[in-house]
Design an enzyme around this catalytic site. Structure first.
Site, PDB file in Angstrom:
ATOM      1  N   ARG B 271      -5.972 -12.528   4.356  1.00 55.42           N
ATOM      2  CA  ARG B 271      -4.745 -12.658   3.846  1.00 55.42           C
ATOM      3  C   ARG B 271      -3.868 -13.122   5.070  1.00 55.42           C
ATOM      4  NH1 ARG B 271      -2.142  -7.303   3.584  1.00 55.42           N
ATOM      5  NH2 ARG B 271      -1.147  -8.086   5.572  1.00 55.42           N
ATOM      6  N   HIS B 275       1.623  -8.498   4.024  1.00 52.19           N
ATOM      7  CA  HIS B 275       1.599  -8.005   2.518  1.00 52.19           C
ATOM      8  C   HIS B 275       2.231  -8.746   1.464  1.00 52.19           C
ATOM      9  CE1 HIS B 275       0.637  -5.069  -0.396  1.00 52.19           C
ATOM     10  NE2 HIS B 275       1.938  -4.710  -0.291  1.00 52.19           N
ATOM     11  N   TYR B 284       0.267  -4.154  12.856  1.00 49.32           N
ATOM     12  CA  TYR B 284      -1.126  -3.762  12.655  1.00 49.32           C
ATOM     13  C   TYR B 284      -2.180  -4.899  12.764  1.00 49.32           C
ATOM     14  CZ  TYR B 284      -0.113  -5.567   7.937  1.00 49.32           C
ATOM     15  OH  TYR B 284       0.261  -6.477   6.908  1.00 49.32           O
TER      16      TYR B 284
HETATM   17  C1  LIG Z   1      -2.412   3.550  -7.070  1.00 51.01           C
HETATM   18  C2  LIG Z   1      -1.676   2.895  -6.090  1.00 51.01           C
HETATM   19  N1  LIG Z   1      -1.546   3.445  -5.081  1.00 51.01           N
HETATM   20  C3  LIG Z   1      -1.033   2.568  -4.035  1.00 51.01           C
HETATM   21  C4  LIG Z   1      -0.206   1.605  -4.178  1.00 51.01           C
HETATM   22  C5  LIG Z   1       0.822   0.925  -3.139  1.00 51.01           C
HETATM   23  N2  LIG Z   1       0.062  -0.443  -2.822  1.00 51.01           N
HETATM   24  C6  LIG Z   1       0.486  -1.571  -3.257  1.00 51.01           C
HETATM   25  S1  LIG Z   1      -0.349  -2.985  -2.709  1.00 51.01           S
HETATM   26  C7  LIG Z   1      -1.515  -1.667  -1.711  1.00 51.01           C
HETATM   27  C8  LIG Z   1      -2.429  -2.247  -0.904  1.00 51.01           C
HETATM   28  C9  LIG Z   1      -3.445  -2.881  -1.596  1.00 51.01           C
HETATM   29  O1  LIG Z   1      -4.540  -3.424  -1.008  1.00 51.01           O
HETATM   30  P1  LIG Z   1      -5.634  -4.350  -1.646  1.00 51.01           P
HETATM   31  O2  LIG Z   1      -6.515  -3.509  -2.680  1.00 51.01           O
HETATM   32  O3  LIG Z   1      -6.606  -4.412  -0.498  1.00 51.01           O
HETATM   33  O4  LIG Z   1      -5.153  -5.736  -2.247  1.00 51.01           O
HETATM   34  P2  LIG Z   1      -4.320  -6.530  -1.307  1.00 51.01           P
HETATM   35  O5  LIG Z   1      -2.814  -6.107  -1.354  1.00 51.01           O
HETATM   36  O6  LIG Z   1      -4.925  -6.935   0.063  1.00 51.01           O
HETATM   37  O7  LIG Z   1      -4.397  -7.819  -2.104  1.00 51.01           O
HETATM   38  C10 LIG Z   1      -0.928  -0.446  -2.054  1.00 51.01           C
HETATM   39  C11 LIG Z   1      -1.437   0.861  -1.058  1.00 51.01           C
HETATM   40  C12 LIG Z   1      -0.533   0.902  -5.499  1.00 51.01           C
HETATM   41  N3  LIG Z   1       0.247  -0.217  -5.821  1.00 51.01           N
HETATM   42  N4  LIG Z   1      -1.117   1.742  -6.475  1.00 51.01           N
END
Ligand SMILES: Cc1ncc(C[n+]2csc(CCOP(=O)(O)OP(=O)(O)O)c2C)c(N)n1
Lengths: 334, 382
Positions: B271, B275, B284
């Site tokens: 990425r 975020h 981080y």
């Molecule tokens: C059940 C749940 N817990 C927490 C969140 C908050 N949240 C949104 S994105 C994220 C990180 C997601 O990381 P990843 O699965 O690696 O996907 P990426 O953002 O890297 O595409 C979090 C913790 C959420 N959307 N859903």
């Protein structure tokens, strides 16, 4: 005595300090959750804790709410005092099985032998323009689960006091943090000793004589604003901030309603099956002879939380509160 | 007579003999991510496909840039960019046939657009005018899912149902590395494997879940390894190599379509942006890491390959860029218009038939809006 002007602090800072003080005083206090370590939490509430206390005390967990709460149960069983962060209201739902099936009833099912001193911090509520799943008011679910304490601050000092009280409690406490008040400021000095009140006490935020607004969390400032606006129309409104939904402070609430004779319950979550129904029923049961109008509710609509561009139509605002207050008078006159 | 008696005595049937897989080796992912670009495999890749991928990558990159710009102008509440991950996004959309389904996660707007959804409608959730802007049935794209991993069991259920009906449908479900820690991920994989459901689970491992690096998410050698325990193949692919991602996903889709059951594909990518536009990534991770990944850019990788094989000249590059600019200009223009919002819509879609309570609340809002519209300025101040 001179009043010393103190630096205004935000609710977010008060929460951070509460965590830091609790961790410094008691090595059994551990913080865990998604992004709470390096990042300091998405709302920065845990900022600096990992650096200060180490990653074993403030831990970035895998992304799994059931796992976070479930492991916290085990940690609490073993004598620690975990404080878990659920990133947003609607992301706590995967943890509901742990909450309902274990957290809330562990003390009861073990005849008091296994209390769970754990704190669940949940940023909740709308008004910040969040996309779907970032604005739920889930207090009714928590309130309907016996075995949990449910508290929610509306002021900066209360954020500190309630979080400290939650961590000190030997029972599980759900601390609902009104996320739209995170950045609200107050003249609270983060360096001064702050008071920790026992859980379960409501407070009269503004005294008045013609009706009581019963409210909590994000709706408290809205009610205070409504009370100011109502003065122009000859209403002198009292505002009671519940602070604690479970246990419920019947005494403070009923004393106020007995004085004013009229009450409106105000909250963001949907009205149907919502906290207001319970509160109105309690007030009616206890203050029936003092009431001059039915207890009214001003709540969010009974919808899945709307998209941000429409949320202002959903959230109870000053006008809706004043309308209800007006209806109290109508009820009184007819 | 009791119900049990009516039905006749319970006759336990002996369970079929349990047959463990004697050789899990075919399920195990390769030790190294599969690559096509820059290897001998590249010569076998279909020129038409490579050109198509290239055009889509360039469009996708431009889309990400435009959407990010719209957040700065306040036209979009938030945008989780997939810059650096475009190869995964595009390949996910292109491997599917028309009747297949895509189950995107909140970062997968590009895949949704590449599947044919109108770019503005794909942004509705993030702009904030409604939760889902498109009709999921029109292009067979489920709503972008914000709760992580919760869309995975949906994909399994849909694919299973389609197979029960005898329909030729494959579901491709996207999830991030962080999402693989959720319980729903486990349950979805397990159901899919037991039912041999025609599903492809596609993990974009972009290194971080917000701030949490993969090492704090899993102790497994790779996320693809997780497949083995469920009894499905795990595949590891270089997520910045569009040709490789397309090939691996296409294999998995073919396998599912042929009745072979689910596959777990892990794409190793990165990425490049934070975020979301609201995140501060310097907290981080360091610049050096980001810079290193930028050198392994999906667009550049494909461009080099196409050039080497003489499949790309300046005109082709210019055409792809022009096409992307046109798309971006259109997106910009349409996103700069205020969305037409009717607050009464709040009540339109809660139930098929609104409850009496909702009808009451609807009238309340209608009265409020009328008062707002007709109010004297002085009165409105309140
Ligand atoms: C059940 C749940 N817990 C927490 C969140 C908050 N949240 C949104 S994105 C994220 C990180 C997601 O990381 P990843 O699965 O690696 O996907 P990426 O953002 O890297 O595409 C979090 C913790 C959420 N959307 N859903």
């Amino acid at each position: 005595m001179t009043t010393v002007a103190t630096t205004p602090a935000t609710m977010a800072q008060a929460l951070t300090r509460a965590l830091r003080d609790a961790m410094a005083e008691d090595p059994s206090v551990h913080v865990l959750g998604e992004d709470v370590g390096t990042l300091g939490g998405v709302f920065r509430i845990t900022d600096g804790l990992a650096q200060e206390f180490g990653e074993d005390r403030c831990t970035d967990t895998p992304l799994a709410e059931a796992g976070i709460l479930g492991t916290a149960v085990g940690m609490a069983m073993y004598g620690l005092r975990p404080v878990v962060e659920m990133q947003f209201d609607a992301f706590a739902y995967p943890a509901f099985e742990q909450l309902v099936s274990h957290v809330a009833r562990m003390r009861n099912r073990t005849r008091g032998r296994m209390p769970l001193p754990l704190t669940i911090r949940v940023p909740y509520g709308g008004g910040i323009g969040g996309v779907e799943h970032h604005s739920d008011s889930s207090e009714a679910y928590y309130m309907a689960t016996p075995g949990l304490h449910v508290v929610t601050p509306a002021t900066v000092p209360d954020a500190y006091g309630l979080l400290r009280a939650a961590i000190a409690s030997d029972d599980p406490v759900v601390l609902l943090e009104p996320k739209r008040l995170y950045w609200s400021k107050d003249s609270w000095d983060p360096e001064e000793p702050a008071s920790v009140e026992p859980i379960g006490r409501a407070v009269v935020r503004r005294s008045g004589r013609s009706a009581t607004l019963i409210t909590y969390g994000p709706s408290v400032p809205v009610c205070l604003e409504a009370a100011e606006a109502a003065r122009a129309e000859g209403w002198d409104l009292e505002v009671v901030d519940l602070r604690s939904l479970v246990p419920f402070d019947d005494e403070t609430v009923c004393a106020s309603v007995r004085r004013t004779g009229r009450a409106v319950v105000v909250h963001e979550s949907g009205g149907f099956g919502g906290p207001g129904g319970e509160i109105a029923a309690r007030v009616t049961e206890r203050c029936f002879h003092h009431l001059e109008a039915p207890v009214l509710r001003v709540a969010g609509f009974d919808l899945p939380y709307p998209p941000p561009m429409l949320e202002r139509h959903h959230l109870p605002g000053v006008d809706r509160i004043l309308d209800a207050v007006g209806r109290l008078q109508w009820e009184a006159e007819n | 007579m009791t119900v049990m008696e009516q039905r006749g005595a319970y006759q336990p049937t002996p369970p079929p003999a349990w047959q463990p897989r004697t050789d899990p080796a075919p399920l195990l992912p390769d030790a190294e991510p599969y690559r096509v670009l820059g290897t001998e495999e590249a010569d076998r890749a279909d020129p038409e496909l490579l050109r198509r991928l290239y055009a889509e990558l360039v469009r996708g990159r431009r889309y990400n840039a435009q959407a990010t710009a719209l957040t700065k102008q306040g036209r979009l509440a938030v945008y989780p960019s997939s810059t650096g991950q475009e190869a995964c996004e595009v390949a996910a959309a292109l491997v599917l046939q028309e009747q297949d389904w895509l189950f995107p996660s909140y970062r997968d707007t590009l895949a949704v657009v590449a599947r044919g959804v109108d770019p503005v409608q794909a942004l509705t959730l993030l702009r904030g005018d409604w939760h889902t802007g498109y009709d999921p049935y029109e292009h067979r794209v489920a709503p972008l899912s914000t709760p992580l991993a919760t869309q995975l069991p949906h994909a399994v259920g849909l694919a299973h149902a389609a197979r029960l009906k005898g329909d030729d449908v494959v579901a491709l479900a996207m999830v991030g590395d962080g999402g693989t820690s959720e319980g729903d991920f486990h349950e979805a994989l397990n159901f899919a494997a037991v039912w041999r459901a025609p599903v492809v689970f596609f993990v974009q491992n972009n290194g971080f879940a917000i701030s949490v690096p993969l090492a704090k998410q899993t102790a497994a050698p790779s996320l693809a390894h997780k497949a083995v325990g469920y009894g499905m193949p795990g595949r590891l692919v270089d997520g910045n190599d569009a040709a490789a991602v397309h090939e691996v996903l296409a294999d998995a889709v073919r396998h599912a379509r042929g009745g072979g059951g689910p596959t777990l594909v892990e794409a190793i990518t990165y990425r490049v942006e934070a975020h979301t536009n609201a995140d501060d990534a310097t907290r981080y991770r360091g610049d050096a890491e980001v810079e290193a990944w930028k050198k392994h850019d999906p667009v550049v990788l494909l461009e080099q390959e196409l050039t080497r094989r003489g499949l790309l000249d300046d005109d082709c590059v210019a055409a792809a860029r022009q096409d992307a600019e046109t798309m971006a200009a259109d997106l910009r223009e349409r996103m700069n218009q205020d969305p037409a919002l009717d607050p009464m819509d709040l009540f339109a879609h809660v139930y098929a038939e609104p409850t009496p309570q909702l009808l009451e609340q609807r009238e309340q809002l209608r009265a409020e809006l009328a008062a707002e519209a007709g109010a004297e300025p002085e009165e409105r101040q309140r």
